[in-house]
Design a protein around this motif. Structure first.
Motif, mmCIF file in Angstrom:
data_model
loop_
_atom_site.group_PDB
_atom_site.id
_atom_site.type_symbol
_atom_site.label_atom_id
_atom_site.label_comp_id
_atom_site.label_asym_id
_atom_site.label_seq_id
_atom_site.Cartn_x
_atom_site.Cartn_y
_atom_site.Cartn_z
ATOM 1 N N ALA A 34 0.819 -1.205 0.000
ATOM 2 C CA ALA A 34 0.000 0.000 0.000
ATOM 3 C C ALA A 34 0.856 1.261 0.000
ATOM 4 O O ALA A 34 0.481 2.272 -0.600
ATOM 5 C CB ALA A 34 -0.940 -0.007 1.195
ATOM 6 N N LEU A 35 2.004 1.214 0.677
ATOM 7 C CA LEU A 35 2.904 2.364 0.668
ATOM 8 C C LEU A 35 3.415 2.665 -0.735
ATOM 9 O O LEU A 35 3.669 3.813 -1.082
ATOM 10 C CB LEU A 35 4.097 2.108 1.598
ATOM 11 N N GLU A 36 3.571 1.628 -1.541
ATOM 12 C CA GLU A 36 4.095 1.773 -2.910
ATOM 13 C C GLU A 36 2.984 1.562 -3.934
ATOM 14 O O GLU A 36 3.232 1.121 -5.051
ATOM 15 C CB GLU A 36 5.219 0.762 -3.149
ATOM 16 N N ARG A 37 1.752 1.881 -3.550
ATOM 17 C CA ARG A 37 0.580 1.628 -4.395
ATOM 18 C C ARG A 37 0.830 2.088 -5.825
ATOM 19 O O ARG A 37 1.214 3.220 -6.079
ATOM 20 C CB ARG A 37 -0.622 2.375 -3.809
ATOM 21 N N GLY A 38 0.612 1.175 -6.765
ATOM 22 C CA GLY A 38 0.823 1.471 -8.173
ATOM 23 C C GLY A 38 2.197 1.098 -8.679
ATOM 24 O O GLY A 38 2.420 1.067 -9.897
ATOM 25 N N ALA A 39 3.131 0.800 -7.793
ATOM 26 C CA ALA A 39 4.495 0.423 -8.172
ATOM 27 C C ALA A 39 4.752 -1.027 -7.803
ATOM 28 O O ALA A 39 4.124 -1.577 -6.896
ATOM 29 C CB ALA A 39 5.513 1.328 -7.477
ATOM 30 N N PRO A 91 9.772 -7.851 -10.629
ATOM 31 C CA PRO A 91 10.274 -8.946 -9.778
ATOM 32 C C PRO A 91 9.488 -9.142 -8.481
ATOM 33 O O PRO A 91 10.053 -9.595 -7.492
ATOM 34 C CB PRO A 91 11.695 -8.477 -9.462
ATOM 35 N N GLY A 92 8.193 -8.785 -8.477
ATOM 36 C CA GLY A 92 7.444 -8.918 -7.227
ATOM 37 C C GLY A 92 5.949 -8.806 -7.433
ATOM 38 O O GLY A 92 5.374 -9.475 -8.296
ATOM 39 N N TYR A 93 5.343 -7.894 -6.696
ATOM 40 C CA TYR A 93 3.888 -7.737 -6.731
ATOM 41 C C TYR A 93 3.541 -6.252 -6.738
ATOM 42 O O TYR A 93 4.327 -5.405 -6.310
ATOM 43 C CB TYR A 93 3.243 -8.415 -5.513
ATOM 44 N N ARG A 94 2.330 -5.979 -7.210
ATOM 45 C CA ARG A 94 1.894 -4.594 -7.383
ATOM 46 C C ARG A 94 0.438 -4.474 -6.977
ATOM 47 O O ARG A 94 -0.390 -5.324 -7.322
ATOM 48 C CB ARG A 94 2.068 -4.182 -8.848
ATOM 49 N N LEU A 95 0.126 -3.405 -6.229
ATOM 50 C CA LEU A 95 -1.253 -3.098 -5.861
ATOM 51 C C LEU A 95 -1.766 -2.046 -6.836
ATOM 52 O O LEU A 95 -1.231 -0.943 -6.908
ATOM 53 C CB LEU A 95 -1.309 -2.575 -4.419
ATOM 54 N N THR A 99 -7.709 0.493 -8.648
ATOM 55 C CA THR A 99 -8.716 -0.295 -7.930
ATOM 56 C C THR A 99 -8.648 -0.077 -6.433
ATOM 57 O O THR A 99 -9.672 -0.144 -5.750
ATOM 58 C CB THR A 99 -8.511 -1.796 -8.232
ATOM 59 N N ALA A 100 -7.461 0.161 -5.927
ATOM 60 C CA ALA A 100 -7.255 0.301 -4.482
ATOM 61 C C ALA A 100 -6.910 1.747 -4.139
ATOM 62 O O ALA A 100 -6.082 2.375 -4.801
ATOM 63 C CB ALA A 100 -6.136 -0.623 -4.017
ATOM 64 N N ARG A 101 -7.553 2.264 -3.119
ATOM 65 C CA ARG A 101 -7.218 3.598 -2.624
ATOM 66 C C ARG A 101 -6.826 3.473 -1.154
ATOM 67 O O ARG A 101 -7.189 2.505 -0.484
ATOM 68 C CB ARG A 101 -8.382 4.560 -2.781
#
Length: 251
Positions: A34-39, A91-95, A99-101
């Motif tokens: 969530a801190l890096e939301r979109g990245a 190399p990981g996951y992304r929020l 869709t998420a705020r």
């Protein structure tokens, strides 16, 4: 829409329905994403957020398990659109930011908008925006995530919260709402006793409200704190303000 609360204990809601977040590992991953939301957040960074010192050999597998469990809970609450917000991307996951705020993003937007209304003419608008921003806080940011990396981010957010409170006090002073400014800064200096800007707002609030003795009392208190705890004197702005009050009192 997925709403993630970071300004307090971690919360996840899908269309208003609470979603179980899980234990410390899953909360740390949620916070990091969530801190890096979109990245994209690399897997090694997620591992470090849970095990900062000595991750187990199965750390990557455990992270994958946490991601799977989060997707399962999101799907239960909102189906594929909700679970699809948590994306796998090397190399990981992304929020997904569409869709998420987060309440943090809302806080950032409101405080930025407040800064676009400077001066006395913008004070009323600033007050409304800053009050809305500060009402988002439910407690210390990431209050239930003890991971050191997340708590380091939380410390930075707490500083932004304190600055927003000081901005609010200055806007209140601009509108001569002195008692409200004093009340706001009284609470702040109890929590953060070495913030000179807060003490200055407190002194100005007392002075504007016709209480010069209380303003000087506040100055004497910070002077004592600085001398006893830090071995220094207050900054020039506070000393100048106190001197001006003392001269007026001596007339």
């Amino acid at each position: 829409m997925i709403a993630i609360g970071l300004l307090g204990p971690i919360e996840i809601r899908v269309d208003g329905q609470a979603v179980p977040v899980g234990g410390p590992g899953r909360r740390a991953i949620t916070a990091a994403l969530a801190l890096e939301r979109g990245a994209v957040v690399p897997v090694h960074q997620l591992v470090d957020s849970i095990w900062p010192d000595a991750p187990p050999a199965t750390a990557v597998t455990k992270v994958q398990g946490h991601i799977w469990a989060l997707r399962r809970e999101l799907a239960r609450a909102g189906g594929c659109p909700a679970s699809g917000a948590l994306q796998t991307q090397a190399p990981g996951y992304r929020l997904d930011a569409g869709t998420a705020r987060t309440d943090l993003a809302t806080f950032t937007g409101l405080t930025a908008e407040a800064a676009r209304h400077p001066g006395p003419d913008g004070a009323a608008t600033r007050i409304g925006l800053l009050q809305r921003a500060l009402e988002l806080w439910r407690g210390p940011a990431f209050g239930d995530v003890p991971a050191p990396a997340i708590q380091a981010a939380a410390a930075g957010l707490e500083e932004r919260r304190m600055c927003a409170l000081e901005d609010l006090a200055e806007a209140l002073l601009a509108l001569r709402r002195y008692d409200e400014a004093v009340s706001t800064m009284d609470a702040l200096v109890l929590r953060q006793p070495f913030r000179e800007r807060a003490w200055e707002c407190l002194m100005r609030g007392h002075l504007g409200g016709g209480r010069p003795a209380a303003a000087l009392g506040a100055y004497h208190e910070i002077r004592r704190l600085f001398a006893d705890e830090l071995g220094i004197v207050p900054g020039q702005r506070l000393r100048t303000l106190a001197g001006a009050i003392q001269r007026d009192q001596g007339r």
